[in-house]
Structure formats: C-alpha cells, structure tokens
Write a protein that holds these residues in place. Structure first.
Motif, mmCIF file in Angstrom:
data_model
loop_
_atom_site.group_PDB
_atom_site.id
_atom_site.type_symbol
_atom_site.label_atom_id
_atom_site.label_comp_id
_atom_site.label_asym_id
_atom_site.label_seq_id
_atom_site.Cartn_x
_atom_site.Cartn_y
_atom_site.Cartn_z
ATOM 1 N N MET A 1 0.804 -1.109 0.218
ATOM 2 C CA MET A 1 -0.160 0.069 0.013
ATOM 3 C C MET A 1 0.891 1.382 -0.115
ATOM 4 O O MET A 1 1.941 1.378 0.723
ATOM 5 C CB MET A 1 -0.705 0.082 1.024
ATOM 6 N N GLN A 2 0.672 2.362 -0.983
ATOM 7 C CA GLN A 2 1.189 3.615 -0.874
ATOM 8 C C GLN A 2 0.382 4.632 -0.006
ATOM 9 O O GLN A 2 -0.397 5.052 -0.593
ATOM 10 C CB GLN A 2 1.254 3.932 -2.267
ATOM 11 N N LEU A 3 0.670 4.552 1.227
ATOM 12 C CA LEU A 3 -0.075 5.492 2.136
ATOM 13 C C LEU A 3 -0.203 6.587 1.671
ATOM 14 O O LEU A 3 -1.063 7.677 2.078
ATOM 15 C CB LEU A 3 0.279 5.270 3.698
ATOM 16 N N LEU A 4 0.892 7.444 1.359
ATOM 17 C CA LEU A 4 1.110 8.980 1.047
ATOM 18 C C LEU A 4 0.334 9.037 -0.153
ATOM 19 O O LEU A 4 -0.391 10.065 -0.066
ATOM 20 C CB LEU A 4 2.518 9.200 0.943
ATOM 21 N N ASP A 5 0.386 8.463 -1.263
ATOM 22 C CA ASP A 5 -0.628 8.359 -2.302
ATOM 23 C C ASP A 5 -1.873 8.389 -1.987
ATOM 24 O O ASP A 5 -2.619 9.184 -2.536
ATOM 25 C CB ASP A 5 -0.078 7.481 -3.546
ATOM 26 N N GLU A 6 -2.439 7.573 -1.159
ATOM 27 C CA GLU A 6 -3.729 7.348 -0.881
ATOM 28 C C GLU A 6 -4.281 8.762 -0.125
ATOM 29 O O GLU A 6 -5.309 9.240 -0.274
ATOM 30 C CB GLU A 6 -4.023 6.228 -0.021
ATOM 31 N N LEU A 7 -3.532 9.254 0.828
ATOM 32 C CA LEU A 7 -3.661 10.419 1.508
ATOM 33 C C LEU A 7 -3.714 11.442 0.713
ATOM 34 O O LEU A 7 -4.700 12.260 0.762
ATOM 35 C CB LEU A 7 -2.574 10.647 2.594
ATOM 36 N N ARG A 8 -2.806 11.703 -0.335
ATOM 37 C CA ARG A 8 -2.803 12.874 -1.462
ATOM 38 C C ARG A 8 -4.044 12.635 -2.055
ATOM 39 O O ARG A 8 -4.685 13.614 -2.576
ATOM 40 C CB ARG A 8 -1.405 12.912 -1.796
ATOM 41 N N THR A 9 -4.497 11.482 -2.450
ATOM 42 C CA THR A 9 -5.409 11.371 -3.302
ATOM 43 C C THR A 9 -7.044 11.657 -2.527
ATOM 44 O O THR A 9 -7.840 12.371 -3.142
ATOM 45 C CB THR A 9 -5.650 9.736 -4.079
ATOM 46 N N HIS A 10 -7.049 11.064 -1.397
ATOM 47 C CA HIS A 10 -8.525 10.884 -1.022
ATOM 48 C C HIS A 10 -8.642 12.052 0.181
ATOM 49 O O HIS A 10 -9.823 12.406 0.299
ATOM 50 C CB HIS A 10 -8.541 9.608 -0.215
ATOM 51 N N ARG A 11 -7.422 12.800 0.759
ATOM 52 C CA ARG A 11 -7.381 13.845 1.525
ATOM 53 C C ARG A 11 -8.322 13.737 2.850
ATOM 54 O O ARG A 11 -8.469 14.815 3.605
ATOM 55 C CB ARG A 11 -8.008 15.147 0.750
ATOM 56 N N LEU A 12 -8.864 12.508 3.159
ATOM 57 C CA LEU A 12 -9.808 12.404 4.432
ATOM 58 C C LEU A 12 -9.216 11.046 5.063
ATOM 59 O O LEU A 12 -9.422 10.017 4.241
ATOM 60 C CB LEU A 12 -11.016 12.274 4.277
ATOM 61 N N LEU A 13 -8.861 10.827 6.343
ATOM 62 C CA LEU A 13 -8.659 9.611 6.962
ATOM 63 C C LEU A 13 -9.949 9.736 8.020
ATOM 64 O O LEU A 13 -9.863 10.800 9.044
ATOM 65 C CB LEU A 13 -7.354 9.734 7.551
ATOM 66 N N ALA A 14 -10.682 8.959 7.899
ATOM 67 C CA ALA A 14 -11.863 8.627 8.906
ATOM 68 C C ALA A 14 -11.245 7.921 10.000
ATOM 69 O O ALA A 14 -10.696 6.964 9.721
ATOM 70 C CB ALA A 14 -12.910 8.133 8.302
ATOM 71 N N ILE A 15 -11.611 8.350 11.308
ATOM 72 C CA ILE A 15 -11.125 7.540 12.665
ATOM 73 C C ILE A 15 -12.142 7.202 13.435
ATOM 74 O O ILE A 15 -13.188 7.869 13.703
ATOM 75 C CB ILE A 15 -10.202 8.442 13.369
ATOM 76 N N VAL A 16 -12.417 5.749 13.463
ATOM 77 C CA VAL A 16 -13.361 4.886 14.009
ATOM 78 C C VAL A 16 -12.992 4.532 15.629
ATOM 79 O O VAL A 16 -11.912 3.903 15.477
ATOM 80 C CB VAL A 16 -14.071 3.959 13.414
ATOM 81 N N ARG A 17 -13.824 4.796 16.680
ATOM 82 C CA ARG A 17 -13.428 4.405 18.142
ATOM 83 C C ARG A 17 -14.400 4.397 18.864
ATOM 84 O O ARG A 17 -15.548 5.004 18.557
ATOM 85 C CB ARG A 17 -12.355 5.219 18.873
ATOM 86 N N GLY A 18 -14.512 3.414 19.630
ATOM 87 C CA GLY A 18 -15.863 3.276 20.432
ATOM 88 C C GLY A 18 -16.029 2.117 21.415
ATOM 89 O O GLY A 18 -15.111 1.299 21.499
ATOM 90 N N PRO A 19 -16.891 2.406 22.395
ATOM 91 C CA PRO A 19 -16.961 1.118 23.544
ATOM 92 C C PRO A 19 -17.681 0.099 22.977
ATOM 93 O O PRO A 19 -17.793 -1.069 23.576
ATOM 94 C CB PRO A 19 -17.678 2.026 24.551
ATOM 95 N N ASP A 20 -18.528 0.122 21.722
ATOM 96 C CA ASP A 20 -19.190 -1.062 21.183
ATOM 97 C C ASP A 20 -18.733 -1.558 19.930
ATOM 98 O O ASP A 20 -18.777 -0.817 19.026
ATOM 99 C CB ASP A 20 -20.724 -0.343 20.979
ATOM 100 N N PRO A 21 -18.213 -2.624 19.936
ATOM 101 C CA PRO A 21 -17.439 -3.226 18.810
ATOM 102 C C PRO A 21 -18.428 -3.258 17.482
ATOM 103 O O PRO A 21 -17.787 -3.188 16.373
ATOM 104 C CB PRO A 21 -16.759 -4.614 19.248
ATOM 105 N N ALA A 22 -19.422 -3.730 17.758
ATOM 106 C CA ALA A 22 -20.430 -3.916 16.878
ATOM 107 C C ALA A 22 -20.861 -2.706 16.176
ATOM 108 O O ALA A 22 -21.023 -2.494 14.823
ATOM 109 C CB ALA A 22 -22.005 -4.580 17.305
ATOM 110 N N ALA A 23 -20.979 -1.561 16.834
ATOM 111 C CA ALA A 23 -21.349 -0.126 16.419
ATOM 112 C C ALA A 23 -20.068 0.229 15.578
ATOM 113 O O ALA A 23 -20.090 1.062 14.686
ATOM 114 C CB ALA A 23 -21.699 0.762 17.504
#
Length: 193
Positions: A1-23
């Motif tokens: 995977m070319q992370l830097l290329d992906e970051l430059r292309t898509h411009r958004l990194l979504a971050i998911v965290r939480g107390p409920d694994p299913a959610a």
C-alpha cells in the motif's frame, strides 16, 4: 500500500473508535459504503482488533484499513495480524520502529518541531499533527516553513470548516473522528452510526 499516495488522493482519514465493537464495525462499513477510502480503527476502542479483522473480511484485502493508537511493538504485530494495512500513532512510540519490521507504513503523531524531526527520522510516511487543535491551521502554516517537504495530516479537533482550512494551508489530508462516526439520537445523546 502506498499510504502517502492514498492520503494525497483522498484527503480524508476517517477515525473510528468506541465502546461498542458492533457499532464500530457498522461505522467502518457505513463509511466505506459512502466512499470513504481511508479508515483507521483506534486500538483504544473496545475489541478493536476484532473490528479490524471483521472489517478486513468484509472490505477485502485491498481496502486501506489502518490501526490507530498503536503504541507498542506488540500492538504493531497484532494490528498487522488482524489485517491492518497501515499504522497510526499518537506520538513517537516503540511501534514506529516495529512498523518497518512488519512492513507497514506508519503515520506518526508529533506536535513540536523536535518531534517532527524525530518522526521523519524514524521513518514516518507522514506526520500526524496531533492534537491539531492545540495550534490550529496557523500552527500548521508555521511548521510548513521549516518543513516544506514534510507531509502533515492534522488530527484532533478537526471539523468540516477546519478541514478545509488545513488543506488550504498545505496538509496532505486531515484525520476526522467523532464528527464522522457519531450522530445524535435526537435527545442529545451521542450514538455510533
């Protein structure tokens, strides 16, 4: 995977965290189905490695699915084993060196100029400016002067208006968490997507 290329292309990194694994898993799958191409599952969330495993199985081997809050060498190995294709740290940590050993690109958290130098010297694919809210877009501009070639990804307190300003000031992408993966239930309570 070319992370830097992906970051430059898509411009958004979504971050998911939480107390409920299913959610959390539902949030990952919903974000992916809406076209978000880079998603990080924070290891600070409940049963995050299982969420990564299940998301990997659902999204296939080529989706850019990362593990965040990767602090230790053991975390780096566990994330790689679960199917993460990149790692994210909140700061300089033992996991940074281990990322290279497991063959994964790493987004390394840094705030100060000294930390930026250390992160890039340690092999960061990009620098996660964290917490970005501590200095805002003006601070990113100030850092870009001595580090014009360093790819920065502001994370922490980034909302829609702030994202546009960080990108205008030279960020390669922005990391956004709770504004993307949470919504109100109509009674003021925050719930996962």
């Amino acid at each position: 995977m070319q992370l830097l290329d992906e970051l430059r292309t898509h411009r958004l990194l979504a971050i998911v965290r939480g107390p409920d694994p299913a959610a959390a898993l539902a949030s990952v799958l919903t974000l992916a189905s809406c076209g978000v191409a880079l998603i990080e599952v924070s290891l600070s969330g409940a049963d995050a490695l299982a969420v990564i495993r299940r998301a990997r199985a659902a999204l296939g081997p080529h989706f850019a699915l990362g593990a965040g809050t990767v602090l230790t060498a053991a975390d780096a190995h566990a994330a790689a084993d679960a199917g993460a294709t990149f790692l994210v740290t909140p700061a300089l940590a033992p996991s940074v060196a281990e990322a290279g050993r497991v063959g994964l690109p790493v987004l390394v958290g840094a705030l100060t100029p000294s930390e930026v130098v250390q992160a890039t010297s340690a092999g960061a694919t990009a620098v996660k400016l964290f917490p970005a809210s501590a200095g805002g877009p003006a601070y990113l501009s100030a850092l870009r002067e001595p580090f014009p070639g360093t790819p920065f990804v502001p994370v922490g307190g980034v909302d829609a208006a702030g994202a546009a300003e960080y990108l205008r000031r030279g960020a390669v992408a922005v990391g956004v968490g709770s504004p993307l993966d949470r919504k109100s239930d109509g009674k003021g309570k925050r719930v996962m997507l």
